[in-house]
Design a protein around this motif. Sequence first.
Motif, PDB file in Angstrom:
ATOM      1  N   ARG A  14       0.809  -1.224   0.000  1.00  0.00           N
ATOM      2  CA  ARG A  14       0.000   0.000   0.000  1.00  0.00           C
ATOM      3  C   ARG A  14       0.845   1.279   0.000  1.00  0.00           C
ATOM      4  NH1 ARG A  14      -3.760  -2.377   4.519  1.00  0.00           N
ATOM      5  NH2 ARG A  14      -5.394  -3.379   3.299  1.00  0.00           N
ATOM      6  N   TRP A  15       2.114   1.159   0.341  1.00  0.00           N
ATOM      7  CA  TRP A  15       2.957   2.349   0.409  1.00  0.00           C
ATOM      8  C   TRP A  15       3.403   2.834  -0.972  1.00  0.00           C
ATOM      9  CZ3 TRP A  15       6.812   2.156   5.105  1.00  0.00           C
ATOM     10  CH2 TRP A  15       6.078   1.934   6.291  1.00  0.00           C
ATOM     11  N   ARG A  16       3.271   1.955  -1.978  1.00  0.00           N
ATOM     12  CA  ARG A  16       3.715   2.320  -3.324  1.00  0.00           C
ATOM     13  C   ARG A  16       2.807   3.406  -3.895  1.00  0.00           C
ATOM     14  NH1 ARG A  16       7.467   0.869  -6.633  1.00  0.00           N
ATOM     15  NH2 ARG A  16       8.214  -0.447  -4.943  1.00  0.00           N
ATOM     16  N   GLY A  17       3.423   4.475  -4.388  1.00  0.00           N
ATOM     17  CA  GLY A  17       2.673   5.593  -4.925  1.00  0.00           C
ATOM     18  C   GLY A  17       2.267   6.599  -3.865  1.00  0.00           C
ATOM     19  N   VAL A  18       2.511   6.276  -2.586  1.00  0.00           N
ATOM     20  CA  VAL A  18       2.226   7.211  -1.488  1.00  0.00           C
ATOM     21  C   VAL A  18       3.544   7.614  -0.826  1.00  0.00           C
ATOM     22  CG1 VAL A  18       0.941   7.602   0.646  1.00  0.00           C
ATOM     23  CG2 VAL A  18      -0.010   6.102  -1.133  1.00  0.00           C
ATOM     24  N   PHE A  19       4.255   6.632  -0.288  1.00  0.00           N
ATOM     25  CA  PHE A  19       5.585   6.889   0.267  1.00  0.00           C
ATOM     26  C   PHE A  19       6.663   6.591  -0.770  1.00  0.00           C
ATOM     27  CE2 PHE A  19       9.226   5.177   2.916  1.00  0.00           C
ATOM     28  CZ  PHE A  19       9.695   6.430   3.294  1.00  0.00           C
ATOM     29  N   TYR A  20       6.570   5.428  -1.395  1.00  0.00           N
ATOM     30  CA  TYR A  20       7.529   5.071  -2.435  1.00  0.00           C
ATOM     31  C   TYR A  20       7.048   5.570  -3.795  1.00  0.00           C
ATOM     32  CZ  TYR A  20       9.304   1.700   1.003  1.00  0.00           C
ATOM     33  OH  TYR A  20       9.818   1.108   2.137  1.00  0.00           O
ATOM     34  N   PRO A  21       7.948   6.078  -4.618  1.00  0.00           N
ATOM     35  CA  PRO A  21       7.568   6.415  -5.990  1.00  0.00           C
ATOM     36  C   PRO A  21       7.063   5.179  -6.735  1.00  0.00           C
ATOM     37  CG  PRO A  21       9.709   7.364  -5.436  1.00  0.00           C
ATOM     38  CD  PRO A  21       9.357   6.417  -4.319  1.00  0.00           C
ATOM     39  N   GLU A  22       6.098   5.382  -7.614  1.00  0.00           N
ATOM     40  CA  GLU A  22       5.517   4.266  -8.364  1.00  0.00           C
ATOM     41  C   GLU A  22       6.566   3.483  -9.160  1.00  0.00           C
ATOM     42  OE1 GLU A  22       2.745   2.810  -8.502  1.00  0.00           O
ATOM     43  OE2 GLU A  22       1.153   4.135  -7.838  1.00  0.00           O
ATOM     44  N   ASP A  23       7.571   4.203  -9.693  1.00  0.00           N
ATOM     45  CA  ASP A  23       8.545   3.543 -10.565  1.00  0.00           C
ATOM     46  C   ASP A  23       9.772   3.016  -9.817  1.00  0.00           C
ATOM     47  OD1 ASP A  23       9.579   5.994  -9.889  1.00  0.00           O
ATOM     48  OD2 ASP A  23      10.170   6.557 -11.917  1.00  0.00           O
ATOM     49  N   LEU A  24       9.755   3.070  -8.479  1.00  0.00           N
ATOM     50  CA  LEU A  24      10.893   2.578  -7.704  1.00  0.00           C
ATOM     51  C   LEU A  24      10.891   1.050  -7.703  1.00  0.00           C
ATOM     52  CD1 LEU A  24      13.228   3.486  -5.692  1.00  0.00           C
ATOM     53  CD2 LEU A  24      11.595   2.889  -3.882  1.00  0.00           C
ATOM     54  N   ASP A 269       4.183   2.105  13.909  1.00  0.00           N
ATOM     55  CA  ASP A 269       3.725   0.795  13.458  1.00  0.00           C
ATOM     56  C   ASP A 269       2.273   0.862  12.953  1.00  0.00           C
ATOM     57  OD1 ASP A 269       3.935  -1.975  13.045  1.00  0.00           O
ATOM     58  OD2 ASP A 269       3.137  -2.440  15.023  1.00  0.00           O
ATOM     59  N   ASN A 270       1.811   2.059  12.633  1.00  0.00           N
ATOM     60  CA  ASN A 270       0.451   2.250  12.113  1.00  0.00           C
ATOM     61  C   ASN A 270       0.505   2.260  10.586  1.00  0.00           C
ATOM     62  OD1 ASN A 270       1.912   4.664  12.221  1.00  0.00           O
ATOM     63  ND2 ASN A 270       0.094   5.939  12.410  1.00  0.00           N
ATOM     64  N   ASP A 271       0.870   1.095  10.047  1.00  0.00           N
ATOM     65  CA  ASP A 271       1.211   1.012   8.633  1.00  0.00           C
ATOM     66  C   ASP A 271       0.047   0.677   7.715  1.00  0.00           C
ATOM     67  OD1 ASP A 271       1.050  -2.089   8.375  1.00  0.00           O
ATOM     68  OD2 ASP A 271       2.353  -1.773  10.091  1.00  0.00           O
ATOM     69  N   ALA A 272      -1.108   0.259   8.272  1.00  0.00           N
ATOM     70  CA  ALA A 272      -2.176  -0.291   7.437  1.00  0.00           C
ATOM     71  C   ALA A 272      -2.680   0.699   6.394  1.00  0.00           C
ATOM     72  CB  ALA A 272      -3.333  -0.769   8.311  1.00  0.00           C
ATOM     73  N   LYS A 273      -2.676   1.976   6.735  1.00  0.00           N
ATOM     74  CA  LYS A 273      -3.169   2.974   5.782  1.00  0.00           C
ATOM     75  C   LYS A 273      -2.098   4.016   5.452  1.00  0.00           C
ATOM     76  CE  LYS A 273      -8.058   2.282   6.483  1.00  0.00           C
ATOM     77  NZ  LYS A 273      -9.393   2.882   6.699  1.00  0.00           N
ATOM     78  N   VAL A 274      -0.869   3.591   5.476  1.00  0.00           N
ATOM     79  CA  VAL A 274       0.283   4.392   5.034  1.00  0.00           C
ATOM     80  C   VAL A 274       0.498   5.633   5.894  1.00  0.00           C
ATOM     81  CG1 VAL A 274       1.567   5.030   2.954  1.00  0.00           C
ATOM     82  CG2 VAL A 274      -0.499   3.695   2.727  1.00  0.00           C
ATOM     83  N   HIS A 275       0.073   5.559   7.172  1.00  0.00           N
ATOM     84  CA  HIS A 275       0.317   6.695   8.062  1.00  0.00           C
ATOM     85  C   HIS A 275       1.740   6.692   8.622  1.00  0.00           C
ATOM     86  CE1 HIS A 275      -3.764   8.130   7.985  1.00  0.00           C
ATOM     87  NE2 HIS A 275      -4.254   6.970   8.419  1.00  0.00           N
ATOM     88  N   ALA A 276       2.337   5.514   8.773  1.00  0.00           N
ATOM     89  CA  ALA A 276       3.603   5.415   9.501  1.00  0.00           C
ATOM     90  C   ALA A 276       4.703   6.317   8.949  1.00  0.00           C
ATOM     91  CB  ALA A 276       4.063   3.957   9.548  1.00  0.00           C
ATOM     92  N   PRO A 277       5.029   6.267   7.659  1.00  0.00           N
ATOM     93  CA  PRO A 277       6.151   7.095   7.194  1.00  0.00           C
ATOM     94  C   PRO A 277       5.886   8.587   7.296  1.00  0.00           C
ATOM     95  CG  PRO A 277       5.120   5.935   5.361  1.00  0.00           C
ATOM     96  CD  PRO A 277       4.523   5.373   6.601  1.00  0.00           C
TER      97      PRO A 277
END
Length: 297
Positions: A14-24, A269-277
């Motif tokens: 779920r982190w792709r496109g939010v924290f990580y760039p889509e093309d990473l 550790d609240n990673d389910a909805k990409v809040h952690a980063p």
Amino acid sequence: MAIRIGISGWRYARWRGVFYPEDLPRRRELEYASRMLPTIEINGSFYSLQSPRSWASWREQTPAGFVFAVKGPRYITHILRLRGTGPALANFLASGVLLLGRKLGPMLWQLPPTLKYDRALLEDFLDSLPRDSHQALALARRREIRRMKGRTALPELPRFRLRHALEIRHDSFVDPDFIALLRKQRIALVVADSAGRYPMLEDLTANFTYLRLHGDQELYVSGYSKQALAGWAKRIRRWADGEAPSSARLASDVASRHLKRRDVYVYFDNDAKVHAPSDAQDLSKMLARDRHARRKR
């Protein structure tokens, strides 16, 4: 650095496109995350022994000065329930964790919710934990050779200290005797915000503080508001200055040993909805602004 703020794990789709760039490329996610944050908690080690190749790769992908926290195996905490853990602990230490070298930060031991406080049991387990790299290597050499064949790394290391933190999840640990035991052993009590599901204590028991933020409204899901982060920033500053917050939730009325400063490790550790980063980065910015303001006074 006295304060390190990071995330628990780094491989979440779920982190792709939010924290990580889509093309990473997925193989570069740790490389990317470790340049955005100064520390990450490895949680894959909780579920199974990782390979020496993985440990070495994680060390190589991260920059100088980066620190990993490492979650101890649930086989030790949840299956064996701290009893007869010698072989399992040796296998874990022999599996490659020592390849992290000086990037090896605190080891986290998370107890199951059904495990009650038993002083004798816990003291035996804490006594068995290595307190420096040479002790860890000596334990690793006592691995189960047949079981660990082809899965072992025993690197020669300089002597450096190892730190341990304990996360509790049963109300029976709200006991002054438990706090006295941790202080005797110099083990940090994890301050764990779990949306009220598990006890949260803030007794200071070591020369560092370990904070896990699982979500304050919904476990592993909810993000932290600016007001909530500001509250944690205030507490973190007090811990880093060697002090306890005046409103700390304590199991013991015996004051902690006074220190000029404490290192503080914080993991979202609240990673389910990409809040952690984003929460980790926002909290880091708050503390950076505060440091800048304090220098100008």
